[in-house]
Design an enzyme around this catalytic site. Structure first.
Site, PDB file in Angstrom:
ATOM      1  N   LYS A  89     -14.330 -46.019   6.857  1.00  0.00           N
ATOM      2  CA  LYS A  89     -13.632 -47.040   7.646  1.00  0.00           C
ATOM      3  C   LYS A  89     -14.187 -47.195   9.063  1.00  0.00           C
ATOM      4  CE  LYS A  89      -9.505 -47.856   5.085  1.00  0.00           C
ATOM      5  NZ  LYS A  89      -9.368 -46.761   4.089  1.00  0.00           N
ATOM      6  N   GLU A 111      -3.386 -53.015  11.462  1.00  0.00           N
ATOM      7  CA  GLU A 111      -2.362 -52.607  10.500  1.00  0.00           C
ATOM      8  C   GLU A 111      -2.874 -51.355   9.805  1.00  0.00           C
ATOM      9  OE1 GLU A 111      -4.797 -54.672   9.696  1.00  0.00           O
ATOM     10  OE2 GLU A 111      -5.458 -53.568   7.912  1.00  0.00           O
ATOM     11  N   SER A 377     -16.300 -42.311  -0.824  1.00  0.00           N
ATOM     12  CA  SER A 377     -15.745 -43.034   0.326  1.00  0.00           C
ATOM     13  C   SER A 377     -15.059 -42.150   1.367  1.00  0.00           C
ATOM     14  CB  SER A 377     -14.781 -44.122  -0.150  1.00  0.00           C
ATOM     15  OG  SER A 377     -13.713 -43.570  -0.884  1.00  0.00           O
TER      16      SER A 377
HETATM   17  C1  LIG Z   1      -8.963 -46.909   2.836  1.00  0.00           C
HETATM   18  C2  LIG Z   1      -9.766 -46.143   1.858  1.00  0.00           C
HETATM   19  C3  LIG Z   1     -10.205 -46.723   0.642  1.00  0.00           C
HETATM   20  C4  LIG Z   1      -9.803 -48.104   0.200  1.00  0.00           C
HETATM   21  O1  LIG Z   1     -10.208 -49.141   1.032  1.00  0.00           O
HETATM   22  P1  LIG Z   1     -11.383 -50.145   0.653  1.00  0.00           P
HETATM   23  O2  LIG Z   1     -11.283 -51.215   1.652  1.00  0.00           O
HETATM   24  O3  LIG Z   1     -11.113 -50.629  -0.746  1.00  0.00           O
HETATM   25  O4  LIG Z   1     -12.645 -49.378   0.717  1.00  0.00           O
HETATM   26  C5  LIG Z   1     -11.013 -45.974  -0.192  1.00  0.00           C
HETATM   27  N1  LIG Z   1     -11.360 -44.696   0.114  1.00  0.00           N
HETATM   28  C6  LIG Z   1     -10.955 -44.103   1.251  1.00  0.00           C
HETATM   29  C7  LIG Z   1     -11.367 -42.695   1.524  1.00  0.00           C
HETATM   30  C8  LIG Z   1     -10.140 -44.801   2.162  1.00  0.00           C
HETATM   31  O5  LIG Z   1      -9.731 -44.195   3.303  1.00  0.00           O
END
Ligand SMILES: *Cc1c(COP(=O)(O)O)cnc(C)c1O
Length: 396
Positions: A89, A111, A377
């Site tokens: 993020k 948000e 992610s």
């Molecule tokens: C917020 C988040 C997501 C989901 O958000 P996307 O916009 O779909 O990427 C996925 N993995 C992690 C670790 C997150 O913090």
């Protein structure tokens, strides 16, 4: 088929900017300026140096040997979990805060659901010495206390959203209301590839660094820029958009988007938008969203707060409808098993969101000579309480 956004902000029939008239000047200001500012050499220089020295990029592309042996294919993990603040993020919040500064804005709003985007925003506001207000549902404030503490510590003001189900979509409504009331000095940092044009395109471009690095790293490690599969989880879709971005027009690379099935697609407790959603408008764009017969937004459910969103970004709606991406959905239980699997095979504790992508590996049918990249992610620190609650480790 074209997968990039057109000049009106559409991906096929999805996207656009369906905003109240009061918001039009803000969105228009951004639309007119984002590409121009992002192309300026001093913007690029500042962003690249922060991504390198502050965020920790490039993130490694790691060959997961034991995981590969288990699935009899070649699995690489793109380590977004190693970024500062623990997920992808921050790639987006760094980009947007630099844009906000160049637009002369002094007050930042955002948000947040699980609090990950709120923390990433509060972090860059501390870095840039800008006022930060984060809207968060009352229910989420209670569920995600450690992230609320982080935001407070970073100097942000966390404002509870008390309407509706008191979760992410209500927090988003509050943020939009704030923006309408403070059009002059306020910049709204949206946390995924959702919202009115130009947000989905802008956020995708800030996250595209993921696939840009992947190509160079794969070339070095495998002799080809192109893997056979790129797999990512989808809440709003920003980490997937970043991982797919530079492969959208390379059809031999299969793109796999993984949604949260929650307790099961037909259980009434799910967030599998591509299966359950219908076309509609949410938070300023036309996309697929979960709704009742008469168009009321359905409450989504997933064990992972980051995937617990009733829509997907318009790019993903288009990738689904055009067949360019394969969509899978994974239940809470399957995701939890994948958490334990990665932890024990590779010594990496993933976020619950990420575990949905990992749980889809077995469904790919990847061959022994093929190459699979999983976008890792985020890290699992924020989910430890859930893991302790769900797993019975019996001291081993
Ligand atoms: C917020 C988040 C997501 C989901 O958000 P996307 O916009 O779909 O990427 C996925 N993995 C992690 C670790 C997150 O913090």
């Amino acid at each position: 088929m074209k997968y990039s956004v057109d000049e009106n902000g559409f991906y096929g029939k999805f996207g656009g900017a369906y905003v109240p008239e009061m918001l039009f000047p803000n969105v228009e200001e951004l639309r007119e300026n984002y590409l121009k500012i992002m192309a300026e050499p001093d913007f690029q220089e500042e962003m690249q140096s922060l991504l390198r020295d502050y965020v920790g990029r490039p993130t490694p592309l790691y060959f997961a040997k034991r995981l590969s042996e288990k699935y009899n294919t070649n699995i690489y993990l793109k380590r977004e979990d190693l970024n500062h603040t623990g997920a992808h993020k921050i790639n987006n919040t760094i980009g947007q805060i630099l844009l906000a500064k160049r637009l002369g804005k002094t007050r930042i709003i955002a948000e947040t659901g699980a609090g990950q985007h709120g923390v990433a925003t509060a972090t860059v506001c501390a870095l840039m010495n800008l006022e930060c207000i984060v809207y968060m549902g009352e229910v989420d404030i209670e569920r995600q206390a450690p992230n609320v503490a982080r935001m407070n510590m970073l100097g942000a003001t966390v404002v509870p959203a008390a309407s509706g189900s008191k979760t992410l979509k209500d927090a988003t409504n509050e943020a939009i209301r704030d923006w309408i009331n403070n059009p002059e000095d306020t910049y709204y940092i949206i946390g995924s590839v959702v919202g009115p044009h130009p947000y989905p395109d802008m956020v995708a471009r800030f996250q595209a660094v993921i696939s840009e690095e992947m190509k160079a790293q794969l070339l070095e490690k495998t002799g080809s820029e192109n893997p056979d599969y790129v797999v990512a989880c989808v809440g709003g879709g920003s980490n997937a958009a970043g991982a797919f971005y530079h492969y959208l027009d390379t059809p031999e690379v299969k793109l796999v988007a993984v949604e949260a099935a929650g307790l099961g697609i037909d259980s009434g407790e799910s967030a599998a938008t591509s299966v359950l959603g219908k076309e509609g408008i949410i938070h300023g764009s036309r996309t697929l969203l979960m709704q009742t017969e008469d168009g009321q937004v359905t409450e989504p459910y997933s064990i992972s707060a980051g995937l617990d969103y009733p829509g997907v970004g318009p790019l993903h709606a288009h990738l689904h409808q055009s067949g360019r991406a394969i969509f899978e959905s994974i239940t809470d239980e399957e995701a939890l098993q994948a958490v334990l699997e990665l932890t024990r095979l590779e010594g990496i504790i993933p976020a619950l969101e990420t575990a949905h992508a990992l749980a889809a590996i077995g469904r790919l049918g990847a061959k022994p000579e093929e190459v699979v990249v999983i976008n890792l992610s985020g890290r699992g620190d924020k989910d430890l309480a859930t893991y302790l609650d769900r797993f019975n480790f019996d001291g081993k």
